[in-house]
Design an enzyme around this catalytic site. Structure first.
Site, PDB file in Angstrom:
ATOM      1  N   GLU A   1       0.838  -1.206   0.000  1.00  0.00           N
ATOM      2  CA  GLU A   1       0.000   0.000   0.000  1.00  0.00           C
ATOM      3  C   GLU A   1       0.878   1.264   0.000  1.00  0.00           C
ATOM      4  OE1 GLU A   1      -2.228   0.550   3.620  1.00  0.00           O
ATOM      5  OE2 GLU A   1      -3.646   1.939   2.687  1.00  0.00           O
TER       6      GLU A   1
ATOM      7  N   LYS B   1      -9.524   2.633  -2.220  1.00  0.00           N
ATOM      8  CA  LYS B   1      -9.727   2.045  -0.886  1.00  0.00           C
ATOM      9  C   LYS B   1     -11.110   2.420  -0.364  1.00  0.00           C
ATOM     10  CE  LYS B   1      -7.196   1.990   3.537  1.00  0.00           C
ATOM     11  NZ  LYS B   1      -5.876   2.297   4.135  1.00  0.00           N
TER      12      LYS B   1
ATOM     13  N   CYS C   1      -5.747  -2.554   2.223  1.00  0.00           N
ATOM     14  CA  CYS C   1      -5.467  -2.624   3.666  1.00  0.00           C
ATOM     15  C   CYS C   1      -6.672  -2.793   4.580  1.00  0.00           C
ATOM     16  CB  CYS C   1      -4.615  -1.434   4.098  1.00  0.00           C
ATOM     17  SG  CYS C   1      -3.897  -1.762   5.730  1.00  0.00           S
TER      18      CYS C   1
HETATM   19  N1  LIG Z   1      -3.256   1.197   6.161  1.00  0.00           N
HETATM   20  C1  LIG Z   1      -4.302   0.878   6.893  1.00  0.00           C
HETATM   21  O1  LIG Z   1      -5.434   0.976   6.467  1.00  0.00           O
HETATM   22  N2  LIG Z   1      -4.035   0.435   8.139  1.00  0.00           N
HETATM   23  C2  LIG Z   1      -5.043   0.277   9.123  1.00  0.00           C
HETATM   24  C3  LIG Z   1      -4.656  -0.677  10.145  1.00  0.00           C
HETATM   25  C4  LIG Z   1      -4.994  -2.074   9.787  1.00  0.00           C
HETATM   26  O2  LIG Z   1      -5.929  -2.300   9.040  1.00  0.00           O
HETATM   27  O3  LIG Z   1      -4.328  -2.980  10.288  1.00  0.00           O
END
Ligand SMILES: NC(=O)NCCC(=O)O
Length: 415
Positions: free
Chosen positions: A119, A196, A233
């Site tokens: 990401e 996203k 993510c």
């Molecule tokens: N980049 C991101 O969305 N991180 C959020 C934390 C997670 O989903 O573990």
């Protein structure tokens, strides 16, 4: 909380368990064993000289009479940001391009057809800071930004589909930012983009200060090597997000991520794997590696001291299959390339055995969810009926007072 000194769960198990126990533990924790791929020695040597890990595994499906195996090789790239966060923006971007280019060369030697980066791969994960400059300068056009042009060259050179998750600046719509994955076909053309859908509001993941939830739904990209989707993510915590990519026909769903051990390491091995099982598809979970220090302090809104780093990004990228098997993870502390050979026939074979699509009752959920999102909705909770029973009330409570306390617990405004 473990930092780089603890290599991986797999290393720990292999070091400490006797072989017979290790076999049983792996059978339960990892499902049917994936075959180790024999990778070319030039690839192994180049990875070792470039100081990154290279592992390869194959998932097999049963032979069919009417369909040939549909094998595809995917490459998952995990890496630390090569330069410190206070280096000039253009130098940081250029350095990570060079690093990933070297890893992609090795992927090509291993016959990878589709490669996916982590990401926001061209930048440090600076959203913890809530500062705008210089971090928003990493945002690029999907259509003709520097990074897309870089990926197009890679795609053409290696005849490889490239999934490139970046911070997008949408020049056509008011210069706004998005967290986006660009899908570049192996022809070198930009096949499309996906955004996203779920933005975290947890810990130091202050991404909502930078961009909104994606507005492109759940596109699936038909590539020469299979139908792919990208669940970025935090979307992996949302089973319906995975489901919708699968409803649109995804056979492989990539999950490029940036997440830290203190928050999510115990969730990591479960979520993408569960999604592969529940949706009869392959999932590819990718996480960045290492620590990123920022020039200015920021707080986490939890009363604790201000700090300058995000926490430890624990790598551990892996691929999961619809039959519940999975590859071991890459390490927690090194850059790496995970090559996995998938036979996409396994998706339909698992569908025919478990029938989750057939038994999914989607029309029932569609109806119930359509009601549940209405402002006038009240949850379908069944209460005990108030009737006069000849039984004596329990000590200290009358039927009436019990009902009164129940309803006030559920909803203080209920009659
Ligand atoms: N980049 C991101 O969305 N991180 C959020 C934390 C997670 O989903 O573990």
């Amino acid at each position: 909380m473990s930092g780089p000194e603890w290599g991986s769960l797999e290393q720990c198990l292999e070091q400490h368990l006797p072989p017979a126990d290790l076999r049983e533990v792996k059978r339960i924790l990892y499902g049917k064993e994936t075959r180790k791929l024999s990778l070319p020695s030039v690839a192994l040597d180049t990875a070792s000289a470039g100081d990154f890990e290279l592992q390869g595994y194959a998932f097999e499906a049963a032979g069919e009479q009417l369909r040939q195996p549909r094998t595809v090789r995917v490459g998952l790239v995990q890496n630390r940001t090569p330069l410190p966060t206070d280096a000039p923006v253009a130098e940081q971007v250029s350095a990570v391009h060079r690093r990933v280019e070297a890893i992609a060369e090795v992927a090509a030697m291993c016959g990878v057809n589709i490669i996916c980066f982590q990401e926001a791969w061209t930048m440090p994960f600076a959203f913890c800071t809530r500062e705008k400059l210089p971090w928003t300068e990493f945002a690029e056009s999907v259509e003709d930004g520097l990074t897309t042009r870089f990926c197009q060259k890679l795609a053409e050179k290696h005849d490889m589909v490239v999934v490139s998750p970046i911070l997008e600046r949408d020049f056509m719509h008011g210069d706004v930012l998005w967290n986006t994955a660009v899908v570049v076909s192996n022809s070198g053309a930009v096949l499309g983009k996906t955004r996203k859908n779920h933005i975290p509001r947890v810990g130091d993941f202050n991404e909502s200060s930078y961009y909104m939830e994606g507005n492109l739904g759940h596109p699936v990209f038909q590539t020469q090597f299979g139908r792919i989707a990208v669940n970025i993510c935090y979307g992996r915590h949302h089973p319906l997000n995975w489901l919708m990519y699968s409803v649109n026909g995804a056979e492989i769903i990539f999950n490029p991520s940036a997440t830290i051990g203190a928050l999510s390491e115990s969730l990591w091995p479960i979520e993408a794997r569960n999604a592969a099982i529940a949706n009869h598809c392959f999932t590819c979970a990718i996480n960045r590696v290492g620590e990123e220090h920022f020039p200015n302090e920021f707080t986490s809104g939890d009363g604790k001291k201000a700090h300058q780093d995000f926490g430890y990004f624990y790598g551990s990228s892996y691929v999961a299959a619809p039959d519940s098997s999975r590859t071991p993870g890459l390490s927690r502390n090194r850059d790496g390339l995970l090559v996995a050979e998938l036979d996409l026939n396994l998706c339909r074979q698992m569908n025919d055995i478990w029938n989750f699509k057939m038994t999914g009752r989607y029309e029932m959920y569609a109806r119930e969810l359509a009601e549940a999102v209405k402002p006038s909705y009240s949850p379908n909770i069944v209460h005990e009926l108030l009737t006069f029973s000849p039984r004596l009330p329990r000590k200290g409570t009358s039927a009436l007072s019990r009902l009164a306390s129940q309803t006030s617990l559920m909803d203080p405004s209920s009659p």
